[in-house]
Each structure stands twice: as structure tokens, then as C-alpha cells.
Scaffold this motif. Structure first.
Motif, PDB file in Angstrom:
ATOM      1  N   ALA A  14       0.834  -1.207   0.000  1.00 35.77           N
ATOM      2  CA  ALA A  14       0.000   0.000   0.000  1.00 35.77           C
ATOM      3  C   ALA A  14       0.872   1.262   0.000  1.00 35.77           C
ATOM      4  N   ARG A  15       1.959   1.239   0.731  1.00 37.90           N
ATOM      5  CA  ARG A  15       2.857   2.393   0.755  1.00 37.90           C
ATOM      6  C   ARG A  15       3.559   2.568  -0.588  1.00 37.90           C
ATOM      7  N   VAL A  16       3.979   1.457  -1.181  1.00 38.31           N
ATOM      8  CA  VAL A  16       4.639   1.533  -2.490  1.00 38.31           C
ATOM      9  C   VAL A  16       3.651   2.069  -3.531  1.00 38.31           C
ATOM     10  N   LYS A  17       2.401   1.620  -3.444  1.00 37.47           N
ATOM     11  CA  LYS A  17       1.347   2.115  -4.339  1.00 37.47           C
ATOM     12  C   LYS A  17       1.217   3.632  -4.214  1.00 37.47           C
ATOM     13  N   THR A  18       1.198   4.127  -2.982  1.00 38.80           N
ATOM     14  CA  THR A  18       1.105   5.565  -2.731  1.00 38.80           C
ATOM     15  C   THR A  18       2.327   6.290  -3.297  1.00 38.80           C
ATOM     16  N   LEU A  19       3.498   5.711  -3.097  1.00 36.39           N
ATOM     17  CA  LEU A  19       4.733   6.319  -3.608  1.00 36.39           C
ATOM     18  C   LEU A  19       4.706   6.403  -5.133  1.00 36.39           C
ATOM     19  N   ILE A  20       4.256   5.334  -5.791  1.00 32.57           N
ATOM     20  CA  ILE A  20       4.160   5.341  -7.259  1.00 32.57           C
ATOM     21  C   ILE A  20       3.222   6.458  -7.710  1.00 32.57           C
ATOM     22  N   GLY A  21       2.102   6.610  -7.024  1.00 32.69           N
ATOM     23  CA  GLY A  21       1.167   7.676  -7.363  1.00 32.69           C
ATOM     24  C   GLY A  21       1.791   9.055  -7.200  1.00 32.69           C
ATOM     25  N   ARG A  22       2.539   9.243  -6.109  1.00 34.22           N
ATOM     26  CA  ARG A  22       3.184  10.535  -5.856  1.00 34.22           C
ATOM     27  C   ARG A  22       4.257  10.846  -6.897  1.00 34.22           C
ATOM     28  N   LEU A  23       5.062   9.844  -7.218  1.00 29.81           N
ATOM     29  CA  LEU A  23       6.195  10.073  -8.113  1.00 29.81           C
ATOM     30  C   LEU A  23       5.795  10.179  -9.582  1.00 29.81           C
ATOM     31  N   PHE A  24       4.883   9.295 -10.008  1.00 28.34           N
ATOM     32  CA  PHE A  24       4.630   9.164 -11.446  1.00 28.34           C
ATOM     33  C   PHE A  24       3.198   9.488 -11.863  1.00 28.34           C
ATOM     34  N   HIS A  25       2.339   9.793 -10.897  1.00 33.42           N
ATOM     35  CA  HIS A  25       0.921  10.088 -11.181  1.00 33.42           C
ATOM     36  C   HIS A  25       0.263   8.940 -11.948  1.00 33.42           C
ATOM     37  N   VAL A  26       0.584   7.727 -11.509  1.00 31.37           N
ATOM     38  CA  VAL A  26       0.021   6.502 -12.080  1.00 31.37           C
ATOM     39  C   VAL A  26      -0.640   5.755 -10.945  1.00 31.37           C
ATOM     40  N   SER A  27      -1.828   5.223 -11.194  1.00 30.84           N
ATOM     41  CA  SER A  27      -2.560   4.536 -10.139  1.00 30.84           C
ATOM     42  C   SER A  27      -2.500   3.022 -10.339  1.00 30.84           C
ATOM     43  N   TYR A  28      -1.991   2.332  -9.345  1.00 29.33           N
ATOM     44  CA  TYR A  28      -1.980   0.877  -9.309  1.00 29.33           C
ATOM     45  C   TYR A  28      -2.907   0.425  -8.194  1.00 29.33           C
ATOM     46  N   THR A  29      -3.375  -0.817  -8.246  1.00 32.13           N
ATOM     47  CA  THR A  29      -4.048  -1.411  -7.101  1.00 32.13           C
ATOM     48  C   THR A  29      -2.954  -1.956  -6.186  1.00 32.13           C
ATOM     49  N   VAL A  30      -3.316  -2.293  -4.962  1.00 31.93           N
ATOM     50  CA  VAL A  30      -2.325  -2.869  -4.040  1.00 31.93           C
ATOM     51  C   VAL A  30      -1.812  -4.186  -4.616  1.00 31.93           C
ATOM     52  N   GLU A  31      -2.736  -4.998  -5.146  1.00 32.91           N
ATOM     53  CA  GLU A  31      -2.323  -6.279  -5.739  1.00 32.91           C
ATOM     54  C   GLU A  31      -1.443  -6.051  -6.964  1.00 32.91           C
ATOM     55  N   GLY A  32      -1.798  -5.070  -7.783  1.00 36.82           N
ATOM     56  CA  GLY A  32      -0.988  -4.751  -8.960  1.00 36.82           C
ATOM     57  C   GLY A  32       0.402  -4.269  -8.576  1.00 36.82           C
ATOM     58  N   THR A  33       0.484  -3.530  -7.484  1.00 35.97           N
ATOM     59  CA  THR A  33       1.777  -3.061  -6.984  1.00 35.97           C
ATOM     60  C   THR A  33       2.628  -4.246  -6.548  1.00 35.97           C
ATOM     61  N   TRP A  34       1.992  -5.184  -5.845  1.00 31.39           N
ATOM     62  CA  TRP A  34       2.726  -6.372  -5.390  1.00 31.39           C
ATOM     63  C   TRP A  34       3.252  -7.158  -6.591  1.00 31.39           C
ATOM     64  N   ARG A  35       2.430  -7.316  -7.633  1.00 31.54           N
ATOM     65  CA  ARG A  35       2.878  -8.033  -8.836  1.00 31.54           C
ATOM     66  C   ARG A  35       4.028  -7.303  -9.522  1.00 31.54           C
ATOM     67  N   LEU A  36       3.930  -5.977  -9.590  1.00 30.23           N
ATOM     68  CA  LEU A  36       4.996  -5.174 -10.186  1.00 30.23           C
ATOM     69  C   LEU A  36       6.304  -5.404  -9.438  1.00 30.23           C
ATOM     70  N   LEU A  37       6.236  -5.355  -8.108  1.00 28.89           N
ATOM     71  CA  LEU A  37       7.441  -5.555  -7.303  1.00 28.89           C
ATOM     72  C   LEU A  37       8.029  -6.948  -7.521  1.00 28.89           C
ATOM     73  N   LYS A  38       7.163  -7.964  -7.552  1.00 30.27           N
ATOM     74  CA  LYS A  38       7.644  -9.339  -7.767  1.00 30.27           C
ATOM     75  C   LYS A  38       8.303  -9.487  -9.135  1.00 30.27           C
ATOM     76  N   ARG A  39       7.696  -8.864 -10.172  1.00 26.95           N
ATOM     77  CA  ARG A  39       8.266  -8.942 -11.528  1.00 26.95           C
ATOM     78  C   ARG A  39       9.665  -8.352 -11.585  1.00 26.95           C
ATOM     79  N   HIS A  40       9.947  -7.404 -10.709  1.00 30.27           N
ATOM     80  CA  HIS A  40      11.248  -6.734 -10.739  1.00 30.27           C
ATOM     81  C   HIS A  40      12.172  -7.204  -9.620  1.00 30.27           C
ATOM     82  N   GLY A  41      11.884  -8.382  -9.070  1.00 27.56           N
ATOM     83  CA  GLY A  41      12.809  -9.016  -8.140  1.00 27.56           C
ATOM     84  C   GLY A  41      12.671  -8.628  -6.680  1.00 27.56           C
ATOM     85  N   TRP A  42      11.680  -7.841  -6.334  1.00 29.33           N
ATOM     86  CA  TRP A  42      11.467  -7.492  -4.935  1.00 29.33           C
ATOM     87  C   TRP A  42      10.632  -8.588  -4.294  1.00 29.33           C
ATOM     88  N   SER A  43      10.899  -8.861  -3.034  1.00 32.25           N
ATOM     89  CA  SER A  43      10.148  -9.909  -2.356  1.00 32.25           C
ATOM     90  C   SER A  43       9.820  -9.465  -0.942  1.00 32.25           C
TER      91      SER A  43
END
Length: 155
Positions: free
Chosen positions: A79-108
Motif C-alpha cells: 500500500a505504501r509503495v502504491k502511494t509512492l508510485i502515485g506521488r512520483l509518477f501520477h500513475v494509479s496501481y491497485t495494491v495487488e498490482g503493486t505487489w505483482r509489479l514488485l515481484k516482476r522486478h525481483g522485490w520480495s
């Protein structure tokens, strides 16, 4: 487009394409106003995507830690990463979408390796031996209850 040119009725087009008449009406209006360009598909809206440059920036910001971005502790939650993405890039993700994005890029998901500095094992053991028995002993006896709001003595 061929159906519009052939003067086919919106109801017939909707039935043939298994869509609502309203959709066909919108398409017909767009075709009349802008021609073929008006009814070309704009593609699936899909999920918002960050560019590789944005991903790199996001990773740098995550490495700086949550405290730098205004959170009170050092936990990065989806949820915090989702908020950060919104602040930095003005793009809205869901919490689940944020988690998938992080996993795709090697974050766990991570569990802290170290124990809290403040933890005092001796104090915890003392509390378990001396305080907990007193807290546990204060329980009321189990007796038959009453569903009445009035106290039994006042009846």
C-alpha cells in the motif's frame, strides 16, 4: 463500418456483435463524426505500466527507505509503495498490482533479520513469571448468565 455504410439498424448490429445498442450508437456517432479513425480500437486499457527509467527511479526511492518519504517506520508495504508510485509518477496501481509489479522486478517480502535492540529477554521472563499469573488469576467465575438488562438483584 460496412454495416453502417449498408444502413443496417443499430439493433441488428448489436445483436450480431453481441454488444449493447448503446455501444453501437456510440460507434455510429464516432464513425459519422470522424470516419474510420473514430471507430478504430484504442487498445485494451490494461494495467498502467512504468517505463524502465521509472522502475529504476522507483527502486532508488525504495532503497532510500520509508522514513524519507514520510512514514513513521522502516516497513515498505504494498500500500505504501502504491502511494509512492502515485506521488512520483501520477500513475494509479491497485495494491495487488503493486505487489505483482514488485515481484516482476525481483522485490520480495522480507522479514527483519535482527531482533529489536530494545528487547530484554530477562525482563520478558520476569514478566511471564510474576505479572502474568496475577493478570490471568483475575478472571470471573463462570456462572449462568441472564439476557436481561436489569441486574438480578433489582427484579
Amino acid at each position: 463500418m460496412e454495416r453502417f455504410e449498408g444502413a443496417e439498424k443499430n439493433r441488428e448490429i448489436a445483436a450480431a456483435l453481441r454488444v449493447s445498442e448503446r455501444s453501437v450508437e456510440r460507434w455510429h456517432r464516432a464513425w459519422r463524426e470522424r470516419g474510420e479513425a473514430g471507430i478504430l480500437s484504442k487498445g485494451s486499457p490494461g494495467r498502467p505500466r512504468l517505463s524502465s527509467v521509472q522502475i529504476t527511479r522507483l527502486e532508488r526511492e525504495l532503497e532510500r527507505g520509508p522514513l524519507v518519504h514520510g512514514w513513521a517506520d522502516q516497513r515498505w508495504t504494498p500500500a505504501r509503495v502504491k502511494t509512492l508510485i502515485g506521488r512520483l509518477f501520477h500513475v494509479s496501481y491497485t495494491v495487488e498490482g503493486t505487489w505483482r509489479l514488485l515481484k516482476r522486478h525481483g522485490w520480495s517480502w522480507q522479514q527483519p533479520v535482527r531482533r529489536a535492540v530494545e528487547l530484554d529477554d530477562a525482563a520478558v521472563e520476569l514478566w511471564k513469571k510474576e505479572v502474568w499469573p496475577r493478570v490471568g488469576a483475575v478472571r470471573r467465575r463462570v456462572t449462568a448468565g441472564s439476557s436481561s438488562r436489569m441486574r438480578p438483584a433489582s427484579r
